[in-house]
Design an enzyme around this catalytic site. Structure first.
Site, PDB file in Angstrom:
ATOM      1  N   GLY A   1       0.838  -1.183   0.000  1.00  9.74           N
ATOM      2  CA  GLY A   1       0.000   0.000   0.000  1.00  9.74           C
ATOM      3  C   GLY A   1       0.875   1.235   0.000  1.00  9.74           C
ATOM      4  CE1 TYR A   2       3.274   2.953  -4.122  1.00  2.98           C
ATOM      5  CE2 TYR A   2       1.344   1.536  -4.245  1.00  2.98           C
ATOM      6  CZ  TYR A   2       2.626   1.851  -4.645  1.00  2.98           C
ATOM      7  OH  TYR A   2       3.272   1.060  -5.556  1.00  2.98           O
TER       8      TYR A   2
END
Length: 158
Positions: A29-30
């Site tokens: 994820g970011y």
């Protein structure tokens, strides 16, 4: 600090699967993603990583990348802090016939199901490499194929 240079291609069929020498499950994820920088947290099987990436060059071939392994427990703690749209994929490794390169073939799951992309890291823009028969269209530099873009605009919505 390092600069990563890679080419990215779509895959035709499943012929590559007979050449896989290792596979791993990746969830990533970011924490943030802007045109200037992205900060990614990744869990690869039982290992955690934190990665920062800079903007791509004009051709989409090279960009700054910094990566550190972090404890798995910390990576698991960071995943819930990520912006929407986790990436779920299986990465298959295939040795290139030139004996110098390895293909990373990402088979996406979830909202990106059906997308299969191969990347090859090269030492420079003009570093030659063999192209296997299962290699399809080149998508190097096309932002829609960046994982950070796929997390916000998944393949299922194209």
């Amino acid at each position: 600090m390092a600069t990563e240079t890679e080419r990215k291609f779509l895959i035709r069929g499943e012929e590559y699967k007979s050449e896989v020498f290792r596979s791993m499950h990746l969830t990533q994820g970011y924490l943030c993603s802007t045109p200037k920088c992205s900060a990614r947290v990744r869990i690869s099987d039982d290992r955690g990583f934190l990665t920062l990436k800079g903007p791509s060059d004009a051709r989409g071939l090279s960009r700054f990348e910094w990566e550190k392994e972090i404890p798995l427990s910390e990576a698991r703690d960071l995943i819930p802090l990520c912006v929407s749209g986790l990436i779920d994929k299986t990465r298959h490794l295939v040795r290139n016939t030139d004996g110098r390169h390895v293909w990373e073939i990402d088979e996406f799951h979830g909202d990106n199901e059906g997308l299969v992309v191969a990347e090859i890291e090269i030492s420079s823009d003009d570093d030659p490499f063999d192209r296997p028969s299962w290699l399809g269209e080149e998508v190097t530099g096309l932002r829609r194929y960046y994982n950070s873009s796929l997390s916000r605009h998944p393949f299922k919505d194209w």
